[in-house]
Design an enzyme around this catalytic site. Structure first.
Site, PDB file in Angstrom:
ATOM      1  N   CYS A  86     -14.791   1.917   2.518  1.00 24.93           N
ATOM      2  CA  CYS A  86     -13.976   2.887   1.968  1.00 24.93           C
ATOM      3  C   CYS A  86     -14.742   4.019   1.491  1.00 24.93           C
ATOM      4  CB  CYS A  86     -12.948   2.337   1.142  1.00 24.93           C
ATOM      5  SG  CYS A  86     -11.873   1.313   1.774  1.00 24.93           S
TER       6      CYS A  86
HETATM    7  N1  COA Z   1       6.310  -9.686   1.344  1.00 27.90           N
HETATM    8  C1  COA Z   1       6.896 -10.110   0.414  1.00 27.90           C
HETATM    9  N2  COA Z   1       6.163 -10.746  -0.598  1.00 27.90           N
HETATM   10  C2  COA Z   1       4.815 -10.748  -0.830  1.00 27.90           C
HETATM   11  C3  COA Z   1       4.079  -9.981   0.301  1.00 27.90           C
HETATM   12  C4  COA Z   1       4.891  -9.588   1.299  1.00 27.90           C
HETATM   13  N3  COA Z   1       4.231  -9.131   2.267  1.00 27.90           N
HETATM   14  N4  COA Z   1       2.772 -10.450   0.056  1.00 27.90           N
HETATM   15  C5  COA Z   1       2.740 -10.962  -1.281  1.00 27.90           C
HETATM   16  N5  COA Z   1       3.944 -11.428  -1.629  1.00 27.90           N
HETATM   17  C6  COA Z   1       4.251 -12.209  -2.749  1.00 27.90           C
HETATM   18  C7  COA Z   1       3.085 -12.989  -3.263  1.00 27.90           C
HETATM   19  O1  COA Z   1       3.158 -14.311  -2.609  1.00 27.90           O
HETATM   20  C8  COA Z   1       3.338 -13.094  -4.697  1.00 27.90           C
HETATM   21  O2  COA Z   1       4.526 -14.077  -4.938  1.00 27.90           O
HETATM   22  P1  COA Z   1       4.383 -15.050  -6.201  1.00 27.90           P
HETATM   23  O3  COA Z   1       4.554 -13.938  -7.347  1.00 27.90           O
HETATM   24  O4  COA Z   1       5.579 -15.743  -5.964  1.00 27.90           O
HETATM   25  O5  COA Z   1       3.260 -15.795  -6.021  1.00 27.90           O
HETATM   26  C9  COA Z   1       3.798 -11.688  -5.011  1.00 27.90           C
HETATM   27  O6  COA Z   1       4.258 -11.309  -3.920  1.00 27.90           O
HETATM   28  C10 COA Z   1       2.898 -10.865  -5.637  1.00 27.90           C
HETATM   29  O7  COA Z   1       1.711 -10.821  -4.752  1.00 27.90           O
HETATM   30  P2  COA Z   1       0.313 -10.100  -5.038  1.00 27.90           P
HETATM   31  O8  COA Z   1      -0.647 -10.562  -3.776  1.00 27.90           O
HETATM   32  O9  COA Z   1      -0.232 -10.707  -6.684  1.00 27.90           O
HETATM   33  O10 COA Z   1       0.677  -8.731  -5.148  1.00 27.90           O
HETATM   34  P3  COA Z   1       0.079  -7.443  -5.950  1.00 27.90           P
HETATM   35  O11 COA Z   1       1.122  -6.923  -6.610  1.00 27.90           O
HETATM   36  O12 COA Z   1      -1.293  -7.720  -6.196  1.00 27.90           O
HETATM   37  O13 COA Z   1       0.147  -6.383  -4.351  1.00 27.90           O
HETATM   38  C11 COA Z   1      -1.867  -5.646  -3.075  1.00 27.90           C
HETATM   39  C12 COA Z   1      -0.668  -6.751  -3.400  1.00 27.90           C
HETATM   40  C13 COA Z   1      -2.697  -5.863  -2.039  1.00 27.90           C
HETATM   41  C14 COA Z   1      -0.821  -4.184  -2.746  1.00 27.90           C
HETATM   42  C15 COA Z   1      -2.476  -5.119  -4.439  1.00 27.90           C
HETATM   43  O14 COA Z   1      -3.130  -6.001  -5.059  1.00 27.90           O
HETATM   44  C16 COA Z   1      -3.499  -4.107  -4.177  1.00 27.90           C
HETATM   45  O15 COA Z   1      -3.409  -2.897  -3.646  1.00 27.90           O
HETATM   46  N6  COA Z   1      -4.785  -4.506  -4.561  1.00 27.90           N
HETATM   47  C17 COA Z   1      -5.960  -3.499  -4.584  1.00 27.90           C
HETATM   48  C18 COA Z   1      -6.332  -3.430  -3.055  1.00 27.90           C
HETATM   49  C19 COA Z   1      -7.409  -2.549  -2.661  1.00 27.90           C
HETATM   50  O16 COA Z   1      -7.519  -1.466  -3.309  1.00 27.90           O
HETATM   51  N7  COA Z   1      -8.163  -2.928  -1.739  1.00 27.90           N
HETATM   52  C20 COA Z   1      -9.118  -2.234  -1.188  1.00 27.90           C
HETATM   53  C21 COA Z   1      -9.016  -2.363   0.196  1.00 27.90           C
HETATM   54  S1  COA Z   1     -10.095  -1.226   0.923  1.00 27.90           S
END
Ligand code: COA
Length: 372
Positions: A156
């Protein structure tokens, strides 16, 4: 030494959009089919059933509402769940080069520049569609540029690391002007059957023209400086590579596509990026009040709010740290350049802003710009 400036940017937007609702509908159909096929194992408690995805979650967790893609049909077909981009013959322009040429052509047009003024092309992206010849050399050939070209990959952060490399080439006199091109077909490395990340990415291409100040258009951007940083982490990883691509037993392994520990990335990258920007500000003797805009990498809206608060001492406001996540999703290295491309025209002569990337590696890069 010559002075290197940023003249213009260009943007290629793919032909198809996919809304969260469309993506979720196809995921949920795929999940239902998978659960039906594995009903016995699920009933016996041997396999965990797939859970539905949800548009409201996606928007709340990431800020993403939609994304552009090069192929919509394959991604949304529950029987495929991946882009289907037909292989082209060696006599045709490859798809990454085609996207790159379109973005570069727009950047050159906006600068009023001809290919004769450009001496080098850097193709900087998270994924290259082949090992060699370099995609950048194909782009150089398609544009008709004399000189040299090479590919580079810092995930990225590829755009900011590419801009700094281009600026060095201009400063040391190896090139009068360099095109830094970021064609990102992120849909090609995304597991559309993984609910935790199926919504994250979109496709796009951006281009940035870095050139000698003496040939740049009047309303260019002076490059005040750059600051690059990398710290090794496995929390964003893709194990696909030439040593495993031909082995049938590896081909469909989940780790040969994008994998991340999203929560850890969120927590660890914010302080890293805050440190990169504030250290760079100290080096340049800049206060937060001197900064009009932050064009941040577009991965997560909440992350960008927190980084902006860290740097500016206040919560993110749209006019300080614009988001394009809602429309484009995460487009890897291109995200901060799209934010700059779409949200920089209103800045006045003397105004200062910072393009900042961050992502796998971990890697982070900041480029401070001042409008001439
Ligand atoms: N739809 C519904 N629920 C979902 C889901 C979806 N598509 N994906 C995950 N969930 C659920 C999970 O199962 C979890 O449920 P639980 O609390 O019962 O265990 C809950 O939502 C939270 O999941 P989590 O993975 O902890 O979400 P988050 O708030 O961390 O958001 C991201 C996920 C990926 C959006 C976030 O972590 C993020 O953006 N991180 C940084 C990523 C980044 O910068 N990456 C670089 C890539 S280049």
């Amino acid at each position: 030494m010559h002075r290197a400036v940023l003249s213009t940017t260009g943007l290629f937007v793919p032909p198809h959009t996919i809304s969260n609702d469309e993506l979720v509908a196809s995921f949920n159909t795929w999940a239902d089919t998978w659960n039906a096929e594995h009903a016995e194992g699920i009933a016996a408690g041997e396999i965990t059933a797939k859970t539905h995805s949800n548009s409201a979650f996606i928007e709340k967790a990431s800020g993403i509402q939609s994304r552009y893609v090069m192929d919509k049909e394959g991604i949304l077909d529950p029987a495929i769940m991946a882009p289907r981009l037909a292989e082209r013959s060696n006599d045709e322009l490859s798809i990454m080069a085609e996207m790159g040429v379109a973005a570069a052509t727009q950047a050159l047009e906006r600068a009023g520049r001809s290919v004769d003024d450009v001496d080098a092309v850097i193709c900087a992206a998270s994924n290259m569609q082949r090992a060699y010849p370099a995609v950048s050399i194909e782009i150089q050939n398609a544009l008709g540029i004399n000189g040299f070209a090479f590919d580079m990959n810092v995930a990225c952060s590829s755009a900011t690391f590419g801009i700094q490399t281009a600026a060095s080439l201009v400063q040391t006199g190896q090139a009068r002007a360099v095109l830094v091109i970021n064609p990102e077909i992120c849909s090609g490395h995304l597991a559309f059957t993984d609910r935790d990340c199926h919504f994250i990415f979109g496709d796009v291409a951006t281009a940035t023209l870095i050139e000698r100040d003496t040939q740049a258009p009047a309303d260019h951007w002076n490059i005040l400086g750059s600051h690059l940083s990398t710290i090794f982490s496995n929390n964003i990883r893709n194990n696909f590579g030439f040593l495993n691509s031909a082995a049938p037993e590896h081909k469909d392994s989940r780790d040969k596509l994008f994998v991340q520990e999203g929560r850890k990335v969120f927590k660890q990258v914010i302080p890293m990026v805050g440190h990169v920007i504030t250290t760079h500000m100290e080096k340049l003797s800049l206060e937060s009040t001197d900064i009009k805009r932050l064009w941040l990498h577009q991965a997560n809206a909440a992350m960008n709010r927190l980084i902006t608060a860290h740097v500016m001492g206040r919560e993110r406001e749209d006019d300080v740290s614009p988001t394009v996540l809602n429309e484009f999703a995460n487009t890897s290295s291109a995200g901060s350049i799209i934010a700059f491309h779409r949200h920089s025209d209103d800045l006045q002569s003397g105004d200062i802003g910072c393009i900042c990337s961050f992502g796998a590696g971990y890697s982070a890069g900041s480029i401070f710009l001042q409008r001439a």
